[in-house]
Scaffold this active site. Structure first.
Site, mmCIF file in Angstrom:
data_model
loop_
_atom_site.group_PDB
_atom_site.id
_atom_site.type_symbol
_atom_site.label_atom_id
_atom_site.label_comp_id
_atom_site.label_asym_id
_atom_site.label_seq_id
_atom_site.Cartn_x
_atom_site.Cartn_y
_atom_site.Cartn_z
ATOM 1 C CD GLN A 176 -54.103 -42.200 119.979
ATOM 2 O OE1 GLN A 176 -53.911 -41.173 120.625
ATOM 3 N NE2 GLN A 176 -53.443 -43.316 120.228
ATOM 4 C CB THR A 207 -58.916 -45.409 105.304
ATOM 5 O OG1 THR A 207 -59.532 -45.959 106.472
ATOM 6 C CG2 THR A 207 -57.621 -46.150 105.023
ATOM 7 C CB VAL A 208 -63.036 -42.683 107.232
ATOM 8 C CG1 VAL A 208 -63.190 -44.166 106.974
ATOM 9 C CG2 VAL A 208 -62.816 -42.431 108.700
ATOM 10 C CG HIS A 242 -50.478 -41.034 111.147
ATOM 11 N ND1 HIS A 242 -49.107 -40.948 111.068
ATOM 12 C CD2 HIS A 242 -50.847 -41.936 110.202
ATOM 13 C CE1 HIS A 242 -48.670 -41.768 110.118
ATOM 14 N NE2 HIS A 242 -49.710 -42.371 109.583
ATOM 15 N N GLY A 301 -54.373 -45.739 122.345
ATOM 16 C CA GLY A 301 -55.207 -44.851 123.143
ATOM 17 C C GLY A 301 -55.484 -45.317 124.566
ATOM 18 C CG ASP A 335 -46.114 -44.083 111.966
ATOM 19 O OD1 ASP A 335 -46.041 -44.392 113.169
ATOM 20 O OD2 ASP A 335 -47.054 -44.425 111.224
ATOM 21 C CD GLU A 351 -35.434 -72.008 120.951
ATOM 22 O OE1 GLU A 351 -34.803 -70.936 120.929
ATOM 23 O OE2 GLU A 351 -35.595 -72.671 121.990
HETATM 24 P P1 NDP Z 1 -60.130 -45.797 115.488
HETATM 25 O O1 NDP Z 1 -60.217 -46.804 114.402
HETATM 26 O O2 NDP Z 1 -60.050 -46.306 116.880
HETATM 27 O O3 NDP Z 1 -61.400 -44.803 115.337
HETATM 28 C C1 NDP Z 1 -62.659 -45.278 115.480
HETATM 29 C C2 NDP Z 1 -63.598 -44.126 115.658
HETATM 30 O O4 NDP Z 1 -63.787 -43.448 114.422
HETATM 31 C C3 NDP Z 1 -64.952 -44.596 116.126
HETATM 32 O O5 NDP Z 1 -65.513 -43.655 116.992
HETATM 33 C C4 NDP Z 1 -65.717 -44.660 114.825
HETATM 34 O O6 NDP Z 1 -67.095 -44.533 114.998
HETATM 35 C C5 NDP Z 1 -65.186 -43.451 114.114
HETATM 36 N N1 NDP Z 1 -65.399 -43.570 112.671
HETATM 37 C C6 NDP Z 1 -65.086 -44.623 111.878
HETATM 38 N N2 NDP Z 1 -65.454 -44.377 110.612
HETATM 39 C C7 NDP Z 1 -66.029 -43.156 110.618
HETATM 40 C C8 NDP Z 1 -66.628 -42.358 109.631
HETATM 41 N N3 NDP Z 1 -66.687 -42.746 108.356
HETATM 42 N N4 NDP Z 1 -67.101 -41.139 109.994
HETATM 43 C C9 NDP Z 1 -67.039 -40.713 111.272
HETATM 44 N N5 NDP Z 1 -66.487 -41.445 112.265
HETATM 45 C C10 NDP Z 1 -66.009 -42.646 111.938
HETATM 46 O O7 NDP Z 1 -58.979 -44.763 115.157
HETATM 47 P P2 NDP Z 1 -57.586 -44.597 115.945
HETATM 48 O O8 NDP Z 1 -57.854 -43.979 117.259
HETATM 49 O O9 NDP Z 1 -56.797 -45.852 115.864
HETATM 50 O O10 NDP Z 1 -56.861 -43.550 114.985
HETATM 51 C C11 NDP Z 1 -57.212 -42.178 114.982
HETATM 52 C C12 NDP Z 1 -55.995 -41.380 114.553
HETATM 53 O O11 NDP Z 1 -54.987 -41.539 115.539
HETATM 54 C C13 NDP Z 1 -55.382 -41.854 113.243
HETATM 55 O O12 NDP Z 1 -54.895 -40.723 112.561
HETATM 56 C C14 NDP Z 1 -54.244 -42.733 113.690
HETATM 57 O O13 NDP Z 1 -53.200 -42.819 112.740
HETATM 58 C C15 NDP Z 1 -53.788 -41.971 114.925
HETATM 59 N N6 NDP Z 1 -53.025 -42.736 115.907
HETATM 60 C C16 NDP Z 1 -53.502 -43.951 116.344
HETATM 61 C C17 NDP Z 1 -52.815 -44.654 117.301
HETATM 62 C C18 NDP Z 1 -53.347 -45.946 117.828
HETATM 63 O O14 NDP Z 1 -52.641 -46.573 118.595
HETATM 64 N N7 NDP Z 1 -54.550 -46.399 117.496
HETATM 65 C C19 NDP Z 1 -51.534 -44.162 117.865
HETATM 66 C C20 NDP Z 1 -51.193 -42.837 117.429
HETATM 67 C C21 NDP Z 1 -51.906 -42.186 116.456
HETATM 68 P P3 NDP Z 1 -68.047 -45.806 114.867
HETATM 69 O O15 NDP Z 1 -68.028 -46.451 116.191
HETATM 70 O O16 NDP Z 1 -69.357 -45.249 114.495
HETATM 71 O O17 NDP Z 1 -67.450 -46.662 113.784
#
Ligand code: NDP
Ligand code: MG
Length: 343
Positions: free
Chosen positions: A32, A88-89, A111, A137, A194, A230
């Protein structure tokens, strides 16, 4: 025409100029995050991406021409802080940035999980909104670039300024959602529907149905490859028809035998006991049982999750499926990124 229960908004209902003097911090640059940041930027909104030092997505954001700093600095600078790291984070990230928020800032989510289940308790002096595209996204980005929209949801959890709704709607427009339509909802409704949907129907229900069908055929002596075709492969054809034109278009497209057999036997398979199970699953979502379980699962390093994943990978249908997919080339574009990510 249907009467919708919730308001629906389109481009003409939203005014992006309310974002003119506001900076948006996009925290996280994953599925996203990359889409919101680039769409906002292309819509003329001032964007800064917040990622911790050493984050593997920093280069990607810079390569896309965006300004990158730490989550805390981004939040200090911004008026709207969009939390787009994994659910989760998010609580830990919120703890880090909370003191960087100023009264009247907007805390924006995609979300409702953490706010609804009190894993994040936002300060009372900020607005709390949700703009949730109903799509992974990469499609949010691709649709925007193609001048098309991605349907989305809008919710206001907390309105400290009186402007939360207008700001949220402007954000939804700037990422392209009001082109397709934005449905107004609440954090509670978005979160509970959801999670119920993914457990009972989409991810949990459908995989169980597929596995049970497969096992029934294989246990009765039919070949694994026929059972795979199937019970799993053909599911896509059926779902595509329902997606396009509802149940009716699917029933119209299959043979009369399939239609009569399906109409007369479907409710025998997914009967009232399944409905009772679904109601139980919904109760666990509503009363927080599932949320508590998932939170402690994460705190304990995911022991059950790891085990369940392994069991799923070890299922015979995965084995025969991998062999068949390698043998026959089908699908339009290899399709990997077409698979809807979970949200
Ligand atoms: P992602 O798993 O794609 O997010 C990854 C990003 O978060 C990376 O930039 C990562 O950086 C960063 N990140 C991971 N851990 C940490 C940390 N501890 N501290 C700081 N940054 C961190 O997330 P989504 O896009 O899937 O989800 C984001 C939100 O959007 C959620 O609330 C989800 O429920 C919601 N959402 C998601 C959808 C989807 O289809 N994916 C659809 C609609 C809503 P690094 O590269 O350094 O790990
Ligand atoms: Mg600020």
């Amino acid at each position: 025409m249907s009467d919708f229960e919730n308001p629906v908004y389109y481009d003409e209902d939203a005014d992006v100029s309310i974002l003119d003097n506001r900076t948006v911090a996009v925290i996280g640059y994953g599925s996203q995050g990359h889409a919101h940041a680039q769409n906002l930027d292309d819509s003329g909104v001032d964007v800064v991406v917040g990622l911790h030092e050493g984050s593997s997505s920093r280069d990607a954001a810079r390569d896309d021409g965006l300004r990158v700093t730490t989550p805390v600095k981004a939040a200090e600078e911004a008026d709207i802080v969009s939390i787009l790291v994994p659910d989760t984070v998010q609580p830990a990230v919120y703890d880090d940035i909370e003191s960087a928020l100023e009264p009247g800032d907007t805390l924006q989510f995609a979300h409702g999980f953490n706010v609804h289940y009190n894993q994040i308790r936002p300060r009372a002096d900020v607005d709390v909104t949700m703009v949730a595209p109903k799509s992974p996204g990469h499609l949010v980005r691709r649709n925007y670039e193609a001048d098309e929209g991605t349907p989305g949801l809008l919710a206001v959890y907390q309105d400290a300024t009186g402007e939360a709704h207008d700001v949220g709607l402007a954000y939804a427009k700037a990422i392209g959602c009001t082109r397709a339509g934005v449905i107004e909802t609440t954090f509670r409704e978005e979160t509970e529907t959801d999670i119920f949907g993914e457990q009972a129907v989409l991810c949990g229900g459908v995989t169980s149905l597929v596995k049970q069908g497969y096992e029934t055929l294989v246990d009765a002596g039919y070949s694994r490859e026929m059972a795979y075709f199937e019970c799993l492969n053909e599911l896509k054809l059926i779902v595509d028809l329902m997606y396009e034109g509802g149940l009716g278009e699917m029933w119209d497209s299959v043979s009369d035998t399939a239609e009569y057999g399906g109409l007369s036997r479907g409710d025998e398979v997914v009967d009232e006991t399944v409905r009772e199970n679904m109601e139980e699953v919904l109760e666990g979502v509503q009363d927080g049982t599932f949320a508590r379980e998932w939170i402690s699962e994460n705190q304990a390093n995911r022991p059950s999750y790891t085990q369940l994943r392994q069991a799923e990978q070890d299922h015979d249908i995965e084995d025969v499926g991998a062999d068949l997919r390698a043998l026959f080339a089908w699908g339009d574009d290899g399709g990997e990124e077409e698979v809807p990510a979970d949200d």
